[in-house]
Structures are given as structure tokens and as C-alpha cells.
Scaffold this active site. Structure first.
Site: not given
Length: 460
Positions: A274, A368
Site C-alpha cells: 500500500d 482498483h
């Protein structure tokens, strides 16, 4: 790697546990010289110094890189994201050195925006008390700024300090202040309210709790030590006095610097890397995308930024039932190393048109990572700087956990809004997350020496 960092090598051994807060009161906290503070080698625009240890002074400034979250909804994989904080990719930071890191309070921008992402964080919103107006708000911001400056230097909060963090150094503490839409009516400053602070539109995926959204004032606290972060939170709450009351508070965490054998991009609670595709401070247009220019309107926001804050719950029980391949298809990246499904490494550009032997897109159309890429959103960019959270379990035994999503941009109507609208229309990740709270705050530029945050607005 996603981390845009500079090697952090102290000139002497890190502080030992015998380093005391009392020593910092006597000038032990290192301070960057004017030459160092203006050095073009600092990609973060913020001076970070080290506290001397009993074994000898540490004179070299430590620079901490940024690392932001990569997807929009989570900061998980998208390209319209910002670099979250992480230590150098070349040299690990000894855990024993973390307490010595100091971030400067004064500067063109407030701390806590491009500062390296800390291990602990608190987000808290306040509403002004009934009858409190511009004068009370100015006095409050003056108190808060003075307290934040002392705490970030590793000093006591004041004469009534609780001693919670007495034995610790600054631990990269940052305290950042912002104003919500409602603040301006409460203080009679409606004409100074930025257009960019207009309320965010409704999104179809929102399940917002109004009691945990918005607020007159917003404070972001981050530190690499839990007690230092709590100490700052408690001091800020006590400083509010009768002028403001807490509207909501959220607590978060990230991996501690030095917890891995070598610095790497962080993972979120879904296990995804992330922080891969956030804008880098080294990019020529970074300031233009993230900060309000000196010529911007209103003038009091020069050097400031806008923070979108979202509490995003991850439906972990549902997510963890997916196979590894299905999880990777949802994100569009390999879970092991963050590389795009089309191959390469974490920083390899994905081949969005690549197909497999059957003619199917390797990166699904609703992945995504595909949806959040800047080149799929007119160049929309924001600097993501999130914290994970876990607040126990609900009555059904489902984890109340996810991401405290914080993103920074010069204009949320051109940064956050267009990307979130696109995610609303078909992001595969939407089935596994829930947006439960939201806020938008105008975060003014940093305070100069002798000033407090927001002074140009409140006394202009």
C-alpha cells in the site's frame, strides 16, 4: 520502491534508554541549521533532526522519505495516489534511534503532510462551543500551536504536563491543524471560506455516520511511539478548554520503521502492499498538485492543502474468503510484491491492454489499480497518508477494522472527487469496503517563527 527516501545514517550511536526528556529541555534536541533547512537535497521540505545521545552529539540531520497509500478507496493500489512515508531503501533505521527524530513545527507547510508516515496516529475533530467565535478560535489556535511546537521538540506540554511521555524523545511527532466548512460561519468568516471547501458530493457507496463526520476544527497527530502520540492528543484536548469540544476521534497505526529487515512499502489490513504510486516530492509538479500556490485564493491558504478524511471499513471476513488469484484480480497487482499482474516489479508500469492466451485482459477492467491511475482520471492526483485501524468487533463478531484514509491535494474537486466518482461506478474493491465517515478540511500553510497556525485567517 515507493519510498522516496534519503539514507538516514546517524553520525553517532542512537540514544540509549537513559536519554531523558529533562535533557531536551536543556537544549539537547538537535536543530537543523539554516543551511541544512534550505538544502535542495531535502525532498520533503521539512527538517528532521536527531537528539544527541549521552554517547555523543548527533549532528547530521536525518531525512525521512514519504510513502503514501496507493489506491483511492483504500490507498491500496491506485495510481492517483501519493507516496506514503518510509525510511531509506538503502539502509534500515535502528529501532533504538526512533525516539530521537524531530520534525520542525515552523515552515512553509504544516508538518504531517510530507512527513514520513508514523507508526501511530490520532485524528480528532472539534466543534466550537456555544458562544465561541473568532476571538476564542484565535486564542485556541495560539494555544494549540505553542503546545504543538513544544511537544514536537520533545519538551513538556506546559506547567500541567501529565508526564506520559517524560522518558521519550520527539519520536517524529507531528501535529497538524485544519478548518472545516462549518468553522467559517461559526466565526463570522464566511467570505474567507475557500470554494474548494464546498461539501463533498454524495457517493453511492457511502454509508456515512454524521456524528463521526466533518467538524469545525480538525487535528491530525502522528508519532513513532504510542505514548508520545497519546500525550499529544491529551494535551490538545486539554488545551481546548471551554472553547471547543471533541466531536469525534479515531485512532490508527502503521508498521513501525525498522520492523522489517529492510525498509519496504507498507501493507494494509488486507495484506496488500500500500503505497506504490503516490506523487513524489521530487516530481516537478508535486507542489502544484498538493499545495495551494502563493498566488492562490484565498490568500490565507497560501502554502496550505486540503485534507479529505474517510473512515473506510474493510469487510475482512469476506475478503479473506477470496482465493489469492481473486484478491489479486480485484486489486490488479500481485499480493506478494505489489507488481502489476502484467509482470515486472512494484514500480513497473502496468500494461493495461495486455491480454492472456484466451484474449482476456490480464488486469481486469474493474481492477482498483486500473481505475485509480492518473492517466485514467485526467491526471487527478493526491498524496495519500493513511493509518490502519482496529476498533474491536461488532455485535455479530465482525472485525471493525480498516483504513483511516487521509489524502492531500491543492483542490479536492480536481483530486479526490473525480476519482471517487469513477470508483463509485465500478471498482471491484467496493464490494469489500464501506465508507463510514467523511470530512473535508482546509489546512493552512505552516506558521512562521512567532506565528500560530491560521493567524493569517483569524487576524487578517
Amino acid at each position: 520502491m515507493a519510498e522516496q527516501s534519503t539514507p538516514a545514517t546517524p553520525d553517532a550511536s542512537p540514544p540509549t534508554p537513559s536519554s531523558k526528556r529533562d535533557a531536551s529541555k536543556e537544549g539537547a534536541v538537535g536543530t537543523a541549521s539554516p543551511k541544512e533547512a534550505s538544502s535542495g537535497n531535502d525532498p520533503l521540505r521539512e527538517a528532521v533532526s536527531q537528539k544527541p545521545s549521552p554517547g555523543g552529539a548527533i549532528s547530521r540531520r536525518r531525512l525521512i522519505g514519504t510513502a503514501g497509500a496507493t489506491g483511492l478507496a483504500l490507498g491500496a493500489a491506485g495510481g492517483a495516489a501519493g507516496y506514503a512515508a518510509a525510511p531509506s531503501a538503502d539502509q534500515a533505521v535502528p529501532l533504538s534511534s526512533l525516539g530521537a527524530d524531530e520534525v520542525m513545527f515552523h515552515g512553509k507547510h504544516q508538518p504531517g503532510i510530507t512527513t514520513a508516515l508514523q507508526a501511530r496516529g490520532h485524528l480528532v475533530a472539534f466543534d466550537l462551543a456555544a458562544g465561541a467565535g473568532r476571538r476564542e478560535a484565535a486564542a485556541l489556535l495560539r494555544r494549540w500551536s505553542a503546545t504543538a511546537q513544544r511537544l514536537m521538540a520533545g519538551e513538556a506540554a506546559g506547567s500541567e504536563d501529565t508526564d506520559v511521555a517524560r522518558d521519550a524523545g520527539p519520536s517524529s511527532l507531528t501535529v497538524t491543524f485544519g478548518f472545516g466548512h462549518s468553522f467559517f460561519a461559526r466565526t463570522g468568516l464566511e467570505k474567507q471560506r475557500p470554494i474548494a471547501l464546498d461539501p463533498l458530493p454524495d457517493f453511492s457507496s457511502d454509508h456515512l455516520d454524521k456524528a463521526r463526520s466533518d467538524g469545525d476544527l480538525w487535528v491530525q497527530i502522528g508519532a513513532n511511539d504510542a505514548l508520545v502520540a497519546f500525550h499529544a492528543l491529551r494535551a490538545i484536548q486539554k488545551n481546548a478548554g471551554s472553547a471547543a469540544r471533541v466531536r469525534w476521534q479515531m485512532n490508527g497505526f502503521n508498521r513501525s520503521p525498522g520492523a522489517t529487515t529492510q525498509p519496504m512499502t507498507a501493507r494494509n489490513l488486507m495484506g496488500q502492499i500500500d503505497g506504490t504510486r503516490n506523487p513524489k516530492p521530487s516530481e516537478a509538479d508535486f507542489d502544484q498538485r498538493i499545495f495551494v500556490p502563493d498566488s492562490g485564493e484565498p490568500s490565507w491558504m497560501a502554502g496550505g492543502s486540503y485534507a479529505v478524511v474517510r473512515r473506510i471499513r474493510m469487510l475482512l471476513d469476506d475478503w479473506e474468503k477470496l482465493s489469492l488469484k481473486d484478491q489479486e484480480d480485484v486489486i490488479g497487482r500481485r499480493k506478494s510484491d505489489g507488481a502489476p499482474l502484467t509482470g515486472g516489479t512494484e514500480t513497473t508500469e502496468p500494461e493495461l491492454e495486455k491480454t492472456d492466451a484466451s484474449g482476456k485482459l490480464v488486469i481486469p477492467v474493474n481492477a482498483h489499480a486500473r481505475i485509480t491511475r492518473p492517466d485514467q482520471n485526467g491526471g487527478a492526483a493526491m498524496l495519500r497518508r493513511p493509518f490502519s485501524f482496529h476498533d474491536g468487533f461488532d455485535t455479530d463478531g465482525v472485525p471493525d477494522a480498516g483504513l483511516l484514509f487521509v489524502c492531500w491535494q491543492a483542490d479536492p474537486l480536481r483530486g479526490f472527487v473525480p476519482v471517487q466518482r469513477k470508483l463509485d461506478r465500478g471498482d471491484a474493491l467496493s464490494a469489500f469496503i464501506r465508507h463510514e465517515a467523511s470530512g473535508l478540511f482546509a489546512v493552512p500553510g505552516g506558521a512562521a517563527e512567532g506565528e500560530y497556525v491560521g493567524q493569517r485567517l483569524l487576524e487578517g
